[in-house]
Scaffold this motif. Sequence first.
Motif, mmCIF file in Angstrom:
data_model
loop_
_atom_site.group_PDB
_atom_site.id
_atom_site.type_symbol
_atom_site.label_atom_id
_atom_site.label_comp_id
_atom_site.label_asym_id
_atom_site.label_seq_id
_atom_site.Cartn_x
_atom_site.Cartn_y
_atom_site.Cartn_z
ATOM 1 N N PHE A 89 13.347 9.411 -12.524
ATOM 2 C CA PHE A 89 12.024 8.796 -12.393
ATOM 3 C C PHE A 89 10.977 9.898 -12.491
ATOM 4 O O PHE A 89 11.234 11.046 -12.136
ATOM 5 N N PHE B 140 -0.548 -4.933 -6.014
ATOM 6 C CA PHE B 140 0.739 -4.464 -6.538
ATOM 7 C C PHE B 140 1.823 -5.445 -6.105
ATOM 8 O O PHE B 140 1.698 -6.087 -5.063
ATOM 9 N N GLY C 28 4.316 -1.671 -15.434
ATOM 10 C CA GLY C 28 3.683 -0.429 -15.872
ATOM 11 C C GLY C 28 2.167 -0.533 -15.856
ATOM 12 O O GLY C 28 1.482 0.424 -15.508
ATOM 13 N N ALA C 29 1.664 -1.704 -16.216
ATOM 14 C CA ALA C 29 0.212 -1.918 -16.220
ATOM 15 C C ALA C 29 -0.347 -1.890 -14.801
ATOM 16 O O ALA C 29 -1.426 -1.341 -14.554
ATOM 17 N N ALA D 232 0.811 -1.221 0.000
ATOM 18 C CA ALA D 232 0.000 0.000 0.000
ATOM 19 C C ALA D 232 0.841 1.266 0.000
ATOM 20 O O ALA D 232 0.509 2.232 -0.690
ATOM 21 N N ARG E 5 -3.472 1.175 -10.919
ATOM 22 C CA ARG E 5 -3.555 1.812 -9.608
ATOM 23 C C ARG E 5 -3.769 3.315 -9.729
ATOM 24 O O ARG E 5 -4.641 3.882 -9.075
ATOM 25 N N ALA E 6 -2.969 3.954 -10.584
ATOM 26 C CA ALA E 6 -3.038 5.416 -10.708
ATOM 27 C C ALA E 6 -4.416 5.870 -11.165
ATOM 28 O O ALA E 6 -4.954 6.850 -10.665
ATOM 29 N N LEU E 7 -4.981 5.138 -12.127
ATOM 30 C CA LEU E 7 -6.262 5.553 -12.689
ATOM 31 C C LEU E 7 -7.438 4.893 -11.974
ATOM 32 O O LEU E 7 -8.593 5.113 -12.347
ATOM 33 N N ALA F 5 2.167 7.694 -7.850
ATOM 34 C CA ALA F 5 1.070 6.786 -8.210
ATOM 35 C C ALA F 5 1.193 5.468 -7.467
ATOM 36 O O ALA F 5 0.184 4.868 -7.078
ATOM 37 N N ALA F 6 2.430 5.036 -7.248
ATOM 38 C CA ALA F 6 2.641 3.764 -6.548
ATOM 39 C C ALA F 6 2.063 3.809 -5.137
ATOM 40 O O ALA F 6 1.562 2.822 -4.632
ATOM 41 N N GLU F 7 2.130 4.989 -4.512
ATOM 42 C CA GLU F 7 1.620 5.115 -3.135
ATOM 43 C C GLU F 7 0.319 5.896 -3.090
ATOM 44 O O GLU F 7 -0.012 6.506 -2.072
ATOM 45 N N ILE F 8 -0.427 5.872 -4.185
ATOM 46 C CA ILE F 8 -1.592 6.764 -4.314
ATOM 47 C C ILE F 8 -2.628 6.523 -3.224
ATOM 48 O O ILE F 8 -3.329 7.462 -2.820
ATOM 49 N N GLN F 9 -2.706 5.302 -2.727
ATOM 50 C CA GLN F 9 -3.686 4.995 -1.678
ATOM 51 C C GLN F 9 -3.418 5.758 -0.382
ATOM 52 O O GLN F 9 -4.337 5.980 0.407
ATOM 53 N N MET F 10 -2.155 6.100 -0.155
ATOM 54 C CA MET F 10 -1.773 6.753 1.101
ATOM 55 C C MET F 10 -1.650 8.271 0.956
ATOM 56 O O MET F 10 -1.305 8.944 1.915
ATOM 57 N N PHE G 123 -1.671 11.202 -15.382
ATOM 58 C CA PHE G 123 -1.778 9.970 -16.165
ATOM 59 C C PHE G 123 -2.785 10.152 -17.303
ATOM 60 O O PHE G 123 -2.542 9.699 -18.430
ATOM 61 N N GLU G 124 -3.880 10.796 -16.997
ATOM 62 C CA GLU G 124 -4.892 11.018 -18.036
ATOM 63 C C GLU G 124 -4.356 11.927 -19.134
ATOM 64 O O GLU G 124 -4.541 11.661 -20.331
ATOM 65 N N HIS H 211 6.715 3.698 -18.032
ATOM 66 C CA HIS H 211 6.846 3.651 -16.573
ATOM 67 C C HIS H 211 7.511 2.353 -16.122
ATOM 68 O O HIS H 211 8.343 2.354 -15.210
ATOM 69 N N ALA I 77 2.430 2.575 -20.164
ATOM 70 C CA ALA I 77 2.823 1.544 -19.198
ATOM 71 C C ALA I 77 4.253 1.074 -19.459
ATOM 72 O O ALA I 77 5.022 0.850 -18.522
ATOM 73 N N ALA J 228 4.730 9.027 -11.462
ATOM 74 C CA ALA J 228 4.809 7.564 -11.424
ATOM 75 C C ALA J 228 5.164 7.121 -10.009
ATOM 76 O O ALA J 228 4.598 6.163 -9.471
ATOM 77 N N MET J 229 6.091 7.837 -9.412
ATOM 78 C CA MET J 229 6.494 7.545 -8.031
ATOM 79 C C MET J 229 5.291 7.653 -7.096
ATOM 80 O O MET J 229 5.018 6.755 -6.299
ATOM 81 N N LEU K 184 0.897 -0.181 -12.398
ATOM 82 C CA LEU K 184 0.951 1.222 -11.987
ATOM 83 C C LEU K 184 -0.203 2.015 -12.578
ATOM 84 O O LEU K 184 -0.866 2.785 -11.876
ATOM 85 N N SER K 185 -0.476 1.815 -13.868
ATOM 86 C CA SER K 185 -1.578 2.538 -14.505
ATOM 87 C C SER K 185 -2.911 2.156 -13.878
ATOM 88 O O SER K 185 -3.753 3.023 -13.625
ATOM 89 N N ARG L 294 -3.469 11.463 -10.677
ATOM 90 C CA ARG L 294 -4.352 10.778 -11.621
ATOM 91 C C ARG L 294 -4.482 11.607 -12.902
ATOM 92 O O ARG L 294 -4.405 11.084 -14.013
ATOM 93 N N MET M 29 7.029 -2.219 -5.908
ATOM 94 C CA MET M 29 6.850 -1.099 -4.963
ATOM 95 C C MET M 29 8.196 -0.672 -4.400
ATOM 96 O O MET M 29 8.549 0.505 -4.407
#
Lengths: 190, 190
Positions: free
Chosen positions: B99, A99, A163-164, A19, A169-171, B106-111, B124-125, B162, B159, B103-104, A166-167, B121, A104
Amino acid sequence: MEQATSEKILDIAQSLVVAGGYNGFSYADISEAVGIRKASIHHHFPTKAELVQVLVDRYTQRAESGLNSLREHVPGPVEQLQAYLNYWQKCILDASEPFCVCAMLAAEIQMLPEPVATHVRRHFENLAAWLTSVLKAGVEQKLFRLARAPEEEAQILMASVHGAMLSARALGNPSLFAAIVGPQLARLKA
Amino acid sequence: MEQATSEKILDIAQSLVVAGGYNGFSYADISEAVGIRKASIHHHFPTKAELVQVLVDRYTQRAESGLNSLREHVPGPVEQLQAYLNYWQKCILDASEPFCVCAMLAAEIQMLPEPVATHVRRHFENLAAWLTSVLKAGVEQKLFRLARAPEEEAQILMASVHGAMLSARALGNPSLFAAIVGPQLARLKA
DNA sequence: GTTGGCTATCCTACTAGTAGGTAGTTCAAT
DNA sequence: ATTGAACTACCTACTAGTAGGATAGCCAAC
């Protein structure tokens, strides 16, 4: 059969790493989730670095034996690759492990304790090697037709997978994983 | 012309985020690097969440205008895509920005604090949209031949970029980025 | 079969250090 | 005179990690 406390600790820690990465959790977080005092966690894992090291070791071990058993029990390189991708697709869709632990940690590899960083690097090497071997087998059986060397195609595939993730998750779109990774497998088939 | 302090703070913070993510740095780290007291940073950016929000905003703004200027000043979709990939290849090879900030994060986007997550987000769009538009232009000019819809190919390409960054970092091999991303561009060409 | 020691696990209570953040002051430029 | 930007000094909460004690199970020796 009750699960051992140290395994519970590792399970929780793993989900926390997935996470938020190495610096995204504390012994207090684990303590709360496992239902045990902080000091008791230090009894099992003296330092955070050791905890994560064991965690990554367990993860890479499982991954390696999982991949090898795919290669043994699933008939055909195409199906083996598909099974690997399906595994992640399922993990992401049901959010059970959205993930890769090592992906991570790889992002923050510069800040990790050296032993952890080494284990993470090794996972990338192992995965690339497994993909390479499956691709090679597929080429021999004329099931794959590769535009590049198997080693190179393996790196491309591995990068696509990460990368997939990450995408997706990001989106906030879990099904994006399959949408990205599916075509990459398709284009390898002869 | 001296650089404004707030810009210096953002520059340092950005490089720290790239290295270790949201939880990988503190006001004390910035303080030391900029040569200013901790409290003075709070004068410019009251909270860490605001600081990173501004940071990401600046980053996405720059990225968007950079990408748009590529589309205006570089002749031809193939060259535009190549220029984008070259930009990152250079950043990674000379380690000036090894990096992508988003992208960095995004990996921890939940937190992440919600406003930061939203900005990430959006990046990325935006990037997916830019890639889509370049691919579409290339298809119209018969420079690209895509196996899938441009939107889908754009996601695949993003993807790969990244994932290639991650592999280059994980394996400590900067040239891996080009090795992964190059073939992905090549296979799109008609 | 009960005693006594050994070990594993978990606990309370604590430490030094760091996190993000605040209050109030100084000072130079407007 | 006001303002912006820096400062000193501080706060509370949390960080990883430590010291030492309580409890329980196991495995002899008697």
